[in-house]
Design an enzyme around this catalytic site. Sequence first.
Site, PDB file in Angstrom:
ATOM      1  N   LYS A   1     -36.391  39.545 -20.010  1.00 12.21           N
ATOM      2  CA  LYS A   1     -35.060  39.097 -20.413  1.00 12.21           C
ATOM      3  C   LYS A   1     -34.045  40.118 -19.927  1.00 12.21           C
ATOM      4  CE  LYS A   1     -36.705  36.830 -24.582  1.00 12.21           C
ATOM      5  NZ  LYS A   1     -37.246  37.230 -25.855  1.00 12.21           N
TER       6      LYS A   1
ATOM      7  N   ARG B   1     -35.571  48.230 -23.177  1.00 10.38           N
ATOM      8  CA  ARG B   1     -36.079  48.239 -24.550  1.00 10.38           C
ATOM      9  C   ARG B   1     -37.561  48.655 -24.524  1.00 10.38           C
ATOM     10  NH1 ARG B   1     -38.762  43.467 -27.850  1.00 10.38           N
ATOM     11  NH2 ARG B   1     -38.919  44.527 -29.833  1.00 10.38           N
TER      12      ARG B   1
ATOM     13  N   HIS C   1     -33.870  42.310 -41.518  1.00  6.55           N
ATOM     14  CA  HIS C   1     -33.997  41.637 -40.216  1.00  6.55           C
ATOM     15  C   HIS C   1     -35.063  40.559 -40.401  1.00  6.55           C
ATOM     16  CE1 HIS C   1     -34.167  41.731 -35.655  1.00  6.55           C
ATOM     17  NE2 HIS C   1     -35.251  41.025 -35.968  1.00  6.55           N
TER      18      HIS C   1
ATOM     19  N   GLY D   1     -36.603  37.331 -38.929  1.00 10.21           N
ATOM     20  CA  GLY D   1     -36.740  36.413 -37.792  1.00 10.21           C
ATOM     21  C   GLY D   1     -38.180  35.960 -37.726  1.00 10.21           C
ATOM     22  N   ASN D   2     -38.645  35.730 -36.525  1.00  6.80           N
ATOM     23  CA  ASN D   2     -40.046  35.404 -36.360  1.00  6.80           C
ATOM     24  C   ASN D   2     -40.883  36.606 -36.790  1.00  6.80           C
ATOM     25  OD1 ASN D   2     -42.086  33.744 -35.648  1.00  6.80           O
ATOM     26  ND2 ASN D   2     -42.054  34.378 -33.501  1.00  6.80           N
ATOM     27  N   GLY D   3     -40.444  37.790 -36.349  1.00 12.10           N
ATOM     28  CA  GLY D   3     -40.934  39.045 -36.918  1.00 12.10           C
ATOM     29  C   GLY D   3     -39.863  39.516 -37.894  1.00 12.10           C
TER      30      GLY D   3
ATOM     31  N   ARG E   1     -47.728  36.587 -38.619  1.00 11.25           N
ATOM     32  CA  ARG E   1     -48.336  37.848 -39.092  1.00 11.25           C
ATOM     33  C   ARG E   1     -48.462  37.849 -40.602  1.00 11.25           C
ATOM     34  NH1 ARG E   1     -44.382  41.697 -35.699  1.00 11.25           N
ATOM     35  NH2 ARG E   1     -43.755  39.790 -34.642  1.00 11.25           N
TER      36      ARG E   1
ATOM     37  N   ASP F   1     -42.463  28.412 -37.606  1.00 11.39           N
ATOM     38  CA  ASP F   1     -41.005  28.317 -37.508  1.00 11.39           C
ATOM     39  C   ASP F   1     -40.418  27.874 -38.851  1.00 11.39           C
ATOM     40  OD1 ASP F   1     -38.790  27.739 -35.004  1.00 11.39           O
ATOM     41  OD2 ASP F   1     -38.359  26.876 -36.975  1.00 11.39           O
ATOM     42  N   PHE F   2     -39.441  28.636 -39.318  1.00 15.43           N
ATOM     43  CA  PHE F   2     -38.894  28.382 -40.651  1.00 15.43           C
ATOM     44  C   PHE F   2     -38.305  26.976 -40.800  1.00 15.43           C
ATOM     45  CE2 PHE F   2     -37.321  29.758 -44.718  1.00 15.43           C
ATOM     46  CZ  PHE F   2     -38.185  30.781 -45.047  1.00 15.43           C
TER      47      PHE F   2
END
Length: 399
Positions: free
Chosen positions: A14, A90, A207, A209-211, A240, A282-283
């Site tokens: 990205k 990153r 934070h 999110g997905n993680g 996870r 996915d939420f």
Amino acid sequence: MIILVINSGSSSLKFQLLNMDNESVMAQGQVEKIGLPSGIFTIKAEGLKNKTELEIPNHEVAVELVLNGLLETKEAGLKSLDDIDAIGHRIVQGGDTFSKACLVDDAVRAKIEEYGAMAPLHNPAHLKGIDACSKVMPGKPQVVVFDTAFHQTMPAMAYTYGLPKEYAEKHKIRRYGAHGTSHRYVSGRVAELMGKPVEELKIITCHLGNGSSITAVKNGKVLDTSMGFTPHEGMLMGTRCGDIDATAVLYLMKHEGFTPERMDQMLNKESGLMGVSGVSSDFREIDDAIAAGNEQAKLARDIFIYRVKKYIGSYVAAMNGVDAIVFTAGIGENGPDVREEICADMDFLGIKIDAEKNNVRGKEVNISAEGSSVQVWVVPTNEELAIAQDTVAAAFGNN
Ligand code: ADP
């Protein structure tokens, strides 16, 4: 000053090109399916979106593709590659060596490689991105920005596990945390929005999110964070498991005959919202399943919310109070219901949110109710901007 930010994964890369004179995004996009028969290159700049399918055999080709794409896309506003002042990468795992961003040299590269043992999916992939940039743009300053760096201020009582010292030291097993760039960005930003120095505030950053991870930031320094030796510990995440009694893992390995690799797969890829619900990681899909009456999906959601509450409570105790709670990332920024449920029945801590103000997605908003002694905020994270800021500081002084 123009900075190219790169987040290089094993099969994806990205990027974001930023003009740091006004901190605006000139272009962004990604290269996907590197090394597979058919790759995808996407670039976006000022109302334009181009998607190309082509073979992208390796990261070097991916970086060339990005640079050519940036030059060919007039809307990006890049006239020459010479106009890129530096590249910021990153990096997920910097161990206990890196407490801030730094320029890449042979010694830094070797350390990132060494810490690849702790982040096998990430660090080797980051190095591919760095090496590709060195080849394609030799001599261009490259800076590495670590997800673990912000958490290096944690005291030993927060980062040490109760293992025998010799083994913990030999294998460098301790809490490192993750998402540090995001936690640092949103804690700094909320202090700005509150008009107070971060050094005078007790902040809990969520934070989600997905993680997901939660961090206690006391006077600008991390006191504790929910992710641990790896980004597995803490919250219930997309796939996870998060917090679990370590002996349950041993029990499963013994009674199911699982290898370490199989166990790793289950803990990191098949557990969490996905594992409990059996529906999705996915939420939004969890919410759809709940609406259709799925009880396991409801349980998965309940565990998620309960655990966030529990961490907030423990960090309030650890810091002897809290001035601000910040919600960020996919679920934190876009889930008013989730925020409401997390903050429900916390008025004994002085936490109250306003239903109307909370009806917001992806914007910087103070959602606290009148009379709430704790300010509750939604602050969209911006890891790319934070990486670009660190890159400028590390490459051109002020660091
Ligand atoms: P990652 O950790 O992969 O960066 P994100 O921060 O993008 O993850 O968050 C992904 C999660 O955010 C998913 O569970 C997704 O369902 C959730 N999400 C994204 N948009 C919304 C939305 N509008 N409402 C509720 N949840 C959302």
